[in-house]
Motif scaffolding. Structure first.
Motif, PDB file in Angstrom:
ATOM      1  N   PHE A  96       0.862  -1.175   0.000  1.00 46.58           N
ATOM      2  CA  PHE A  96       0.000   0.000   0.000  1.00 46.58           C
ATOM      3  C   PHE A  96       0.903   1.230   0.000  1.00 46.58           C
ATOM      4  CE2 PHE A  96      -2.888  -3.094   2.159  1.00 46.58           C
ATOM      5  CZ  PHE A  96      -3.914  -3.049   1.227  1.00 46.58           C
ATOM      6  N   LEU A  97       0.821   2.029  -1.058  1.00 45.97           N
ATOM      7  CA  LEU A  97       1.619   3.247  -1.163  1.00 45.97           C
ATOM      8  C   LEU A  97       0.709   4.423  -0.832  1.00 45.97           C
ATOM      9  CD1 LEU A  97       4.144   4.821  -1.871  1.00 45.97           C
ATOM     10  CD2 LEU A  97       3.633   4.504  -4.298  1.00 45.97           C
ATOM     11  N   ILE A  98       0.789   4.894   0.418  1.00 48.58           N
ATOM     12  CA  ILE A  98      -0.149   5.913   0.878  1.00 48.58           C
ATOM     13  C   ILE A  98       0.414   7.309   0.674  1.00 48.58           C
ATOM     14  CG2 ILE A  98      -1.216   4.347   2.538  1.00 48.58           C
ATOM     15  CD1 ILE A  98       0.320   5.780   4.757  1.00 48.58           C
ATOM     16  N   ASP A  99      -0.479   8.271   0.577  1.00 48.69           N
ATOM     17  CA  ASP A  99      -0.124   9.671   0.365  1.00 48.69           C
ATOM     18  C   ASP A  99       0.165  10.316   1.717  1.00 48.69           C
ATOM     19  OD1 ASP A  99       0.057  12.347  -0.311  1.00 48.69           O
ATOM     20  OD2 ASP A  99      -1.667  12.316  -1.669  1.00 48.69           O
ATOM     21  N   GLY A 100       1.404  10.750   1.920  1.00 49.87           N
ATOM     22  CA  GLY A 100       1.771  11.413   3.171  1.00 49.87           C
ATOM     23  C   GLY A 100       2.204  12.842   2.940  1.00 49.87           C
ATOM     24  N   SER A 101       1.714  13.465   1.865  1.00 52.06           N
ATOM     25  CA  SER A 101       2.140  14.817   1.494  1.00 52.06           C
ATOM     26  C   SER A 101       1.262  15.869   2.158  1.00 52.06           C
ATOM     27  CB  SER A 101       2.062  14.973  -0.027  1.00 52.06           C
ATOM     28  OG  SER A 101       0.702  14.979  -0.445  1.00 52.06           O
ATOM     29  N   PHE A 102       1.688  17.120   2.012  1.00 52.07           N
ATOM     30  CA  PHE A 102       0.887  18.243   2.522  1.00 52.07           C
ATOM     31  C   PHE A 102      -0.428  18.366   1.749  1.00 52.07           C
ATOM     32  CE2 PHE A 102       5.062  20.217   4.013  1.00 52.07           C
ATOM     33  CZ  PHE A 102       4.852  19.804   5.320  1.00 52.07           C
ATOM     34  N   ASN A 103      -0.493  17.752   0.550  1.00 49.23           N
ATOM     35  CA  ASN A 103      -1.748  17.762  -0.214  1.00 49.23           C
ATOM     36  C   ASN A 103      -2.897  17.174   0.596  1.00 49.23           C
ATOM     37  OD1 ASN A 103      -0.752  18.896  -2.502  1.00 49.23           O
ATOM     38  ND2 ASN A 103      -1.118  17.146  -3.852  1.00 49.23           N
ATOM     39  N   ILE A 104      -2.589  16.092   1.295  1.00 52.61           N
ATOM     40  CA  ILE A 104      -3.639  15.366   2.002  1.00 52.61           C
ATOM     41  C   ILE A 104      -3.872  15.913   3.404  1.00 52.61           C
ATOM     42  CG2 ILE A 104      -2.135  13.534   2.910  1.00 52.61           C
ATOM     43  CD1 ILE A 104      -4.386  11.545   2.277  1.00 52.61           C
ATOM     44  N   GLY A 105      -2.828  16.363   4.072  1.00 54.81           N
ATOM     45  CA  GLY A 105      -2.969  16.912   5.417  1.00 54.81           C
ATOM     46  C   GLY A 105      -3.173  15.828   6.466  1.00 54.81           C
ATOM     47  N   GLN A 106      -2.995  16.215   7.725  1.00 55.89           N
ATOM     48  CA  GLN A 106      -3.040  15.261   8.829  1.00 55.89           C
ATOM     49  C   GLN A 106      -4.398  14.579   8.967  1.00 55.89           C
ATOM     50  OE1 GLN A 106      -0.415  14.514  11.551  1.00 55.89           O
ATOM     51  NE2 GLN A 106      -1.838  12.808  11.349  1.00 55.89           N
ATOM     52  N   ARG A 107      -5.490  15.340   8.882  1.00 56.12           N
ATOM     53  CA  ARG A 107      -6.804  14.754   9.116  1.00 56.12           C
ATOM     54  C   ARG A 107      -7.155  13.711   8.062  1.00 56.12           C
ATOM     55  NH1 ARG A 107     -12.727  17.478   8.391  1.00 56.12           N
ATOM     56  NH2 ARG A 107     -13.930  15.934   9.546  1.00 56.12           N
ATOM     57  N   ARG A 108      -7.005  14.084   6.777  1.00 57.45           N
ATOM     58  CA  ARG A 108      -7.337  13.132   5.715  1.00 57.45           C
ATOM     59  C   ARG A 108      -6.334  11.973   5.686  1.00 57.45           C
ATOM     60  NH1 ARG A 108      -7.973  17.779   2.511  1.00 57.45           N
ATOM     61  NH2 ARG A 108      -6.460  17.078   0.962  1.00 57.45           N
ATOM     62  N   PHE A 109      -5.101  12.226   6.128  1.00 60.29           N
ATOM     63  CA  PHE A 109      -4.106  11.155   6.243  1.00 60.29           C
ATOM     64  C   PHE A 109      -4.607  10.065   7.192  1.00 60.29           C
ATOM     65  CE2 PHE A 109      -0.351   9.290   8.365  1.00 60.29           C
ATOM     66  CZ  PHE A 109       0.334   8.806   7.267  1.00 60.29           C
ATOM     67  N   ASN A 110      -5.189  10.472   8.317  1.00 61.42           N
ATOM     68  CA  ASN A 110      -5.718   9.495   9.271  1.00 61.42           C
ATOM     69  C   ASN A 110      -6.921   8.745   8.684  1.00 61.42           C
ATOM     70  OD1 ASN A 110      -3.806  10.082  11.218  1.00 61.42           O
ATOM     71  ND2 ASN A 110      -5.051  11.672  12.168  1.00 61.42           N
ATOM     72  N   LEU A 111      -7.770   9.455   7.936  1.00 59.34           N
ATOM     73  CA  LEU A 111      -8.907   8.793   7.279  1.00 59.34           C
ATOM     74  C   LEU A 111      -8.407   7.790   6.237  1.00 59.34           C
ATOM     75  CD1 LEU A 111     -11.262  11.870   6.767  1.00 59.34           C
ATOM     76  CD2 LEU A 111     -11.595   9.990   8.390  1.00 59.34           C
ATOM     77  N   GLN A 112      -7.326   8.150   5.538  1.00 58.87           N
ATOM     78  CA  GLN A 112      -6.716   7.245   4.559  1.00 58.87           C
ATOM     79  C   GLN A 112      -6.208   5.982   5.247  1.00 58.87           C
ATOM     80  OE1 GLN A 112      -3.170   7.719   1.208  1.00 58.87           O
ATOM     81  NE2 GLN A 112      -2.867   8.610   3.203  1.00 58.87           N
ATOM     82  N   LYS A 113      -5.550   6.138   6.393  1.00 58.00           N
ATOM     83  CA  LYS A 113      -5.057   4.971   7.134  1.00 58.00           C
ATOM     84  C   LYS A 113      -6.215   4.065   7.565  1.00 58.00           C
ATOM     85  CE  LYS A 113      -2.523   6.729  10.433  1.00 58.00           C
ATOM     86  NZ  LYS A 113      -1.619   6.648  11.603  1.00 58.00           N
ATOM     87  N   ASN A 114      -7.318   4.687   7.992  1.00 59.96           N
ATOM     88  CA  ASN A 114      -8.486   3.891   8.382  1.00 59.96           C
ATOM     89  C   ASN A 114      -9.003   3.055   7.214  1.00 59.96           C
ATOM     90  OD1 ASN A 114      -8.406   4.925  10.964  1.00 59.96           O
ATOM     91  ND2 ASN A 114      -9.943   6.516  10.583  1.00 59.96           N
ATOM     92  N   PHE A 115      -9.047   3.670   6.024  1.00 54.79           N
ATOM     93  CA  PHE A 115      -9.518   2.951   4.839  1.00 54.79           C
ATOM     94  C   PHE A 115      -8.576   1.798   4.500  1.00 54.79           C
ATOM     95  CE2 PHE A 115      -9.566   2.344   0.200  1.00 54.79           C
ATOM     96  CZ  PHE A 115     -10.907   2.003   0.021  1.00 54.79           C
ATOM     97  N   VAL A 116      -7.262   2.061   4.522  1.00 54.63           N
ATOM     98  CA  VAL A 116      -6.280   1.013   4.228  1.00 54.63           C
ATOM     99  C   VAL A 116      -6.419  -0.129   5.230  1.00 54.63           C
ATOM    100  CG1 VAL A 116      -3.807   0.472   4.131  1.00 54.63           C
ATOM    101  CG2 VAL A 116      -4.655   2.579   3.099  1.00 54.63           C
TER     102      VAL A 116
END
Length: 550
Positions: free
Chosen positions: A168-188
């Motif tokens: 899983f290659l997740i997006d950890g850039s400023f594009n996504i931001g901390q909040r959406r990063f956590n939502l992305q981790k939940n989905f993964v």
């Protein structure tokens, strides 16, 4: 009374001074199992008793001297040299989490790397007690109030109908931001849970794309869904530009290795999550991934709106990065909210093995025959240079009974099959046989040799799924016609690369070579000039293979 302190060497840092637990003399150690982890012991320090006879190969240990708390306590103790595999008392000390747990082989155990974990522990020799440990689960630590700690289960087989090695290659850039990063981790995490991770099912790892890619954990770090979910939760947000192309290329080249858990014959998959758009070129990374046999899926979230398109380097980035631009490998979600309904369809794609078209590569799905000139004008020393040229090409490919296959024919006026496609199924054996080919010496009848090879070497492989290639190496003019036999080989689906040395006529080389002639015919004045042509032939084989798969 002042507490005593126990010095423990911590490589790269110095000495850890650990407090001697007060009042623990004569205390009975807690009997634990082979697989009780540091996080199962909810004390700052404790004496435990490890059983004997634990299978070393089944220990999960992360780090060296200081171990991630997900590690087996007994495994860490054996690795550290505190006890032998006969078991014994161990004292465990809880420590803070850290980054970069190292991988070290010690006392028969290969510990694993881990980029980050929230808690650690170290071990020293414990005090002997009267209680005896066994390999069976015994009460460990203090379970939460009202709950009983379950036995640590053996590693489960997982979903055997969904065998895949997935990054899983997740997006950890400023594009996504901390909040959406956590939502992305939940989905993964939800996807990982539904996959059915296990020893005989899917294996997963995680890479974070940001300014610089970071492999968070590899395929062989965790083989249970519970541990994978915990590891995903521990991943921290990095920030920076969304250099997805850089991260994808790094993943294709560095993530899927035998040492990090990739399995032979299992599809390699990268699921790339892109929030918005990448800030670098992703097309080249997609090409590299395909060459390495990696099936790339793109999960895009929040596509750029018309006003943002001017900032996107390539609006067709999804189509250029995926394994195939056929709709199967691309997946879109409007945002990171309410994503549960998207989990099952994505899992179904990842488990559809027959659709993983990029698992076949130029390195594992080709039949390559070498037609080697053994005429008198070559000479024994130059013949050795020709064999070295053949070996350097052959060793690049993944030779096996289900992978690439190699054959060799030597010719003068006569032809001699040195070995056929089915004679040897390992790279070591193929290279050894090539080194031992004896020089024939004689005239030059290249046309007859081509016909002989098509009939006797490629003929029995007519039902093979691999793409067929013939590499001809010659140093002089043929005494017979080469154009007709070469045309018959082309008609039979065989791609020909012709390599000429010294007095080999350019017209003959072009007549034998497949189209386009300029990329399939090579010439050098000296036999020492064969070496630079090796990479040209390999690139040509991969290019032709990829084009045949479109």
């Amino acid at each position: 009374m002042a507490a005593a302190w126990i010095p423990v060497l911590w490589l790269g840092v110095g000495l850890l001074l650990l407090p001697e637990p007060a009042g623990c003399e004569g205390a009975v150690p807690i009997a634990i199992t082979c697989f009780t982890r540091g996080l199962d012991i909810r004390k700052e320090k404790a004496d435990v008793l490890c059983p004997g006879g634990c299978p070393l190969e089944e220990f999960s240990v992360f780090g060296n001297i200081v171990y991630a708390s997900v590690s087996s306590i007994c495994g860490a103790a054996v690795h550290r040299g505190v006890i032998s595999n006969s078991g014994g008392p161990v004292r465990i000390y809880s420590l803070p989490g850290r980054e970069n747990y190292s991988s070290v082989v010690a006392n028969g155990i290969q510990s694993q790397t881990l980029s980050r974990w929230s808690a650690s522990f170290t071990v020293t020799k414990g005090k002997s007690g009267a209680q005896e440990a066994t390999g069976q689960a015994v009460s460990t630590a203090h379970p939460p109030a009202g709950k009983r700690l379950k036995k640590t289960p053996n590693k489960k087989a997982g979903n055997k109908d969904c065998k895949a090695d997935i990054a899983f290659l997740i997006d950890g850039s400023f594009n996504i931001g901390q909040r959406r990063f956590n939502l992305q981790k939940n989905f993964v995490g939800k996807v990982a849970l539904m996959l059915g991770i296990g020893t005989e099912g899917p294996h997963v790892g995680l890479v974070q794309a940001s300014e610089h890619p970071k492999i968070e954990f590899y395929l062989n770090n965790f083989t249970s869904a519970k541990d994978v979910l915990f590891a995903i939760k521990e991943v921290g947000f990095r920030g920076g530009n969304s250099n997805t192309g850089k991260a994808l290329k790094h993943t294709a080249q560095k993530f899927f290795t035998a040492d990090t858990g990739v399995r032979k014959g299992i599809p390699k998959v990268v699921v790339v999550f892109i929030d918005g758009w990448p800030s670098d070129d992703i097309e080249e990374a997609g090409i590299v991934a395909r060459e390495f046999g990696v099936n790339v899926f793109i999960v895009s979230v929040a596509k750029p709106i018309p006003e943002e398109l001017g900032m996107v380097q390539d609006v067709a980035f999804v189509d250029k990065a995926v394994c195939r631009n056929n709709g199967f490998f691309s997946y879109h979600m409007p945002n990171w909210f309410g994503t549960t309904k998207y989990v099952k369809p994505l899992v179904q794609k990842l488990c559809t093995h027959e659709q993983m078209m990029c698992s076949k590569t130029c390195y594992n799905s080709v039949n390559i025959a070498f037609l080697i000139d053994g005429s008198s004008s070559v000479g024994d020393s130059n013949f050795r240079l020709m064999l070295e040229f053949v070996s350097n090409i052959a060793k690049t490919f993944e030779i096996s009974d289900i992978g690439a296959k190699i054959a060799a024919v030597q010719f003068t006026y006569d032809q001699r099959t040195e070995f056929s496609f089915t004679d040897y199924s390992t790279k070591e054996n193929v290279l050894a046989v090539i080194r031992n080919i004896r020089y024939m010496s004689g005239g030059t009848a290249t046309g007859d040799a081509i016909s002989f090879t098509v009939r006797n070497v490629f003929g029995p492989m007519r039902d093979s799924p691999n793409k067929n290639f013939l590499v001809i190496v010659t140093d002089g003019q043929s005494y017979d016609d080469v154009r007709g036999p070469a045309a018959a080989a082309h008609d039979a689906g065989i791609t020909i690369f012709s390599v000429g040395v010294a007095w080999a006529p350019l017209d003959d080389l072009r007549d034998m070579a497949s189209k386009p002639k300029e990329s399939h015919a090579f010439f050098t004045r000296e036999f020492t000039g064969l070496e630079p042509i090796v990479s040209d032939v390999i690139r040509g084989i991969c290019r032709d293979f990829l084009e045949s798969q479109q």
